[in-house]
Design a protein around this motif. Sequence first.
Motif, PDB file in Angstrom:
ATOM      1  N   TRP A 157      47.863  34.920  37.994  1.00  0.00           N
ATOM      2  CA  TRP A 157      47.811  36.298  38.482  1.00  0.00           C
ATOM      3  C   TRP A 157      46.814  37.174  37.735  1.00  0.00           C
ATOM      4  O   TRP A 157      46.639  38.340  38.083  1.00  0.00           O
ATOM      5  N   TYR A 159      46.736  44.366  42.248  1.00  0.00           N
ATOM      6  CA  TYR A 159      48.118  44.046  42.617  1.00  0.00           C
ATOM      7  C   TYR A 159      48.855  45.261  43.207  1.00  0.00           C
ATOM      8  O   TYR A 159      49.425  45.185  44.294  1.00  0.00           O
ATOM      9  N   ARG A 190      57.048  48.529  47.852  1.00  0.00           N
ATOM     10  CA  ARG A 190      58.160  47.898  47.117  1.00  0.00           C
ATOM     11  C   ARG A 190      59.338  48.853  46.925  1.00  0.00           C
ATOM     12  O   ARG A 190      60.274  48.550  46.194  1.00  0.00           O
ATOM     13  N   GLU A 231      63.518  42.304  32.751  1.00  0.00           N
ATOM     14  CA  GLU A 231      62.909  41.799  33.993  1.00  0.00           C
ATOM     15  C   GLU A 231      62.079  40.563  33.686  1.00  0.00           C
ATOM     16  O   GLU A 231      61.222  40.573  32.791  1.00  0.00           O
ATOM     17  N   GLY A 274      59.204  38.003  34.979  1.00  0.00           N
ATOM     18  CA  GLY A 274      58.086  38.063  35.930  1.00  0.00           C
ATOM     19  C   GLY A 274      57.804  39.510  36.286  1.00  0.00           C
ATOM     20  O   GLY A 274      57.744  39.875  37.453  1.00  0.00           O
ATOM     21  N   ASP A 301      56.101  38.487  31.294  1.00  0.00           N
ATOM     22  CA  ASP A 301      55.222  37.929  32.328  1.00  0.00           C
ATOM     23  C   ASP A 301      54.210  37.024  31.640  1.00  0.00           C
ATOM     24  O   ASP A 301      53.760  37.308  30.527  1.00  0.00           O
ATOM     25  N   GLU A 302      53.816  35.947  32.341  1.00  0.00           N
ATOM     26  CA  GLU A 302      52.890  35.001  31.712  1.00  0.00           C
ATOM     27  C   GLU A 302      51.438  35.454  31.811  1.00  0.00           C
ATOM     28  O   GLU A 302      50.566  34.876  31.162  1.00  0.00           O
ATOM     29  N   MET A 340      48.363  41.230  33.707  1.00  0.00           N
ATOM     30  CA  MET A 340      49.462  41.998  34.326  1.00  0.00           C
ATOM     31  C   MET A 340      50.205  42.780  33.235  1.00  0.00           C
ATOM     32  O   MET A 340      50.542  43.961  33.420  1.00  0.00           O
ATOM     33  N   GLY A 394      54.739  35.815  28.170  1.00  0.00           N
ATOM     34  CA  GLY A 394      55.466  34.569  27.924  1.00  0.00           C
ATOM     35  C   GLY A 394      55.970  33.962  29.213  1.00  0.00           C
ATOM     36  O   GLY A 394      55.854  34.552  30.292  1.00  0.00           O
ATOM     37  N   ASP A 395      56.542  32.765  29.066  1.00  0.00           N
ATOM     38  CA  ASP A 395      57.061  32.018  30.211  1.00  0.00           C
ATOM     39  C   ASP A 395      58.506  32.449  30.469  1.00  0.00           C
ATOM     40  O   ASP A 395      59.366  32.289  29.601  1.00  0.00           O
ATOM     41  N   MET A 396      58.772  32.957  31.659  1.00  0.00           N
ATOM     42  CA  MET A 396      60.124  33.456  31.946  1.00  0.00           C
ATOM     43  C   MET A 396      61.150  32.334  32.017  1.00  0.00           C
ATOM     44  O   MET A 396      62.352  32.584  31.951  1.00  0.00           O
ATOM     45  N   TYR A 423      61.067  40.130  43.777  1.00  0.00           N
ATOM     46  CA  TYR A 423      59.893  39.909  44.618  1.00  0.00           C
ATOM     47  C   TYR A 423      59.526  38.426  44.674  1.00  0.00           C
ATOM     48  O   TYR A 423      58.380  38.060  44.510  1.00  0.00           O
ATOM     49  N   SER A 460      59.835  36.071  42.696  1.00  0.00           N
ATOM     50  CA  SER A 460      59.192  35.454  41.526  1.00  0.00           C
ATOM     51  C   SER A 460      59.881  34.166  41.093  1.00  0.00           C
ATOM     52  O   SER A 460      59.240  33.288  40.496  1.00  0.00           O
ATOM     53  N   HIS A 515      58.317  30.769  41.787  1.00  0.00           N
ATOM     54  CA  HIS A 515      57.295  30.162  40.928  1.00  0.00           C
ATOM     55  C   HIS A 515      57.848  28.966  40.156  1.00  0.00           C
ATOM     56  O   HIS A 515      57.073  28.222  39.554  1.00  0.00           O
TER      57      HIS A 515
HETATM   58  C1  LIG Z   1      55.026  38.423  42.915  1.00  0.00           C
HETATM   59  S1  LIG Z   1      54.610  38.966  41.269  1.00  0.00           S
HETATM   60  C2  LIG Z   1      56.005  40.054  40.999  1.00  0.00           C
HETATM   61  C3  LIG Z   1      55.786  41.089  39.933  1.00  0.00           C
HETATM   62  C4  LIG Z   1      56.908  42.116  39.789  1.00  0.00           C
HETATM   63  N1  LIG Z   1      58.199  41.499  39.586  1.00  0.00           N
HETATM   64  C5  LIG Z   1      56.977  43.034  40.997  1.00  0.00           C
HETATM   65  O1  LIG Z   1      57.966  43.002  41.706  1.00  0.00           O
HETATM   66  O2  LIG Z   1      56.048  43.780  41.243  1.00  0.00           O
HETATM   67  C6  LIG Z   1      55.016  37.522  40.341  1.00  0.00           C
HETATM   68  C7  LIG Z   1      54.776  37.659  38.857  1.00  0.00           C
HETATM   69  O3  LIG Z   1      55.405  36.537  38.205  1.00  0.00           O
HETATM   70  C8  LIG Z   1      54.589  36.129  37.140  1.00  0.00           C
HETATM   71  N2  LIG Z   1      54.914  34.734  36.794  1.00  0.00           N
HETATM   72  C9  LIG Z   1      54.751  33.619  37.538  1.00  0.00           C
HETATM   73  N3  LIG Z   1      55.214  32.537  36.886  1.00  0.00           N
HETATM   74  C10 LIG Z   1      55.683  32.983  35.681  1.00  0.00           C
HETATM   75  C11 LIG Z   1      56.290  32.349  34.572  1.00  0.00           C
HETATM   76  N4  LIG Z   1      56.526  31.034  34.550  1.00  0.00           N
HETATM   77  N5  LIG Z   1      56.661  33.130  33.529  1.00  0.00           N
HETATM   78  C12 LIG Z   1      56.424  34.465  33.537  1.00  0.00           C
HETATM   79  N6  LIG Z   1      55.845  35.119  34.561  1.00  0.00           N
HETATM   80  C13 LIG Z   1      55.487  34.379  35.634  1.00  0.00           C
HETATM   81  C14 LIG Z   1      53.164  36.330  37.628  1.00  0.00           C
HETATM   82  O4  LIG Z   1      52.239  36.402  36.569  1.00  0.00           O
HETATM   83  C15 LIG Z   1      53.313  37.623  38.424  1.00  0.00           C
HETATM   84  O5  LIG Z   1      53.035  38.753  37.629  1.00  0.00           O
END
Ligand SMILES: C[S@@+](CC[C@H](N)C(=O)[O-])C[C@H]1O[C@@H](n2cnc3c(N)ncnc32)[C@H](O)[C@@H]1O
Length: 252
Positions: free
Chosen positions: A10, A17, A24, A44, A46, A70-71, A75, A91-93, A109, A111, A114
């Motif tokens: 992302w 974005y 939203r 939260e 992601g 968020d990774e 963002m 970081g990795d969620m 959203y 997320s 993923h």
């Molecule tokens: C569809 S966006 C949603 C962002 C926010 N939640 C919103 O509603 O506006 C998805 C987000 O998830 C993050 N993401 C995807 N895989 C991830 C992971 N393994 N760990 C952390 N963040 C992750 C992406 O970088 C991106 O910012």
Amino acid sequence: MKEDHSQPQWDEWANYYDLMDGDRQPMIRFYQSLVSDVTVSILELGSGTGLVASALADVGAPGARVAGIDESPAMVERARARDARCEWIVGDMKEPPIRGKFELIVCCYNSLQHMLSEQDLLTLFSNVRQLLAPHGVFAFDLYEPDWGHLSNKQSNRLVRSAVDDSGMRLEIREDTDFDPVSRIYSLDWRLVEEGGREILAELQYRYRQYTSTDIDRLLGNAGLQVLERYGDFKRVPPSASTKKQVVVAGWL
Ligand SMILES: C[S@@+](CC[C@H](N)C(=O)[O-])C[C@H]1O[C@@H](n2cnc3c(N)ncnc32)[C@H](O)[C@@H]1O
């Protein structure tokens, strides 16, 4: 379909974005309804550009701990610029790099999609269980799989358009592909000026499909259970015609 995993998917999209991601507000109102002025800890997963976590901080207790993970560094940078009240963590969620207990954990959203394997989603749910306060709630939304729609491969489809600050009309165009074996839906997005060919930004992402039965089973394996389930953010009951799973879960 081209895929480049040398940087978080992302990052390249971060500047566009908020402009390109539609309305939203119904989603934000739903998640805000789970917060009150005595909610002192919110996480939260992601968190993207921070719009949702920041809106939750607005309605929580004054001085509440609100964190977003968020990774994508790009963002997270935008989230930091948006709201200094919150902790913003790269970081990795799936394995959230944070300590403490939270009364509300959200992953919104779509997320969660993923998580490209059941094992990854189970790891995420298990870590949420560890971070969730005993009477806390974990709320999330994702698509209910529509197998016919997923199998209908798209090429250069117009997703949506918007006008930027300079008056330029921008469009998202997408190519899609679905693998029914892995259940992974691949989306290849291009941001272009209307009618133009130059690509301003690209985003390749993949969403795994989980049915509500899959979600129930994986939550149960992680020590969580569904408390409420809806078919949209207005809390209509799930039915054959609803496109979303909106779930509020808690400890088993
Ligand atoms: C569809 S966006 C949603 C962002 C926010 N939640 C919103 O509603 O506006 C998805 C987000 O998830 C993050 N993401 C995807 N895989 C991830 C992971 N393994 N760990 C952390 N963040 C992750 C992406 O970088 C991106 O910012």
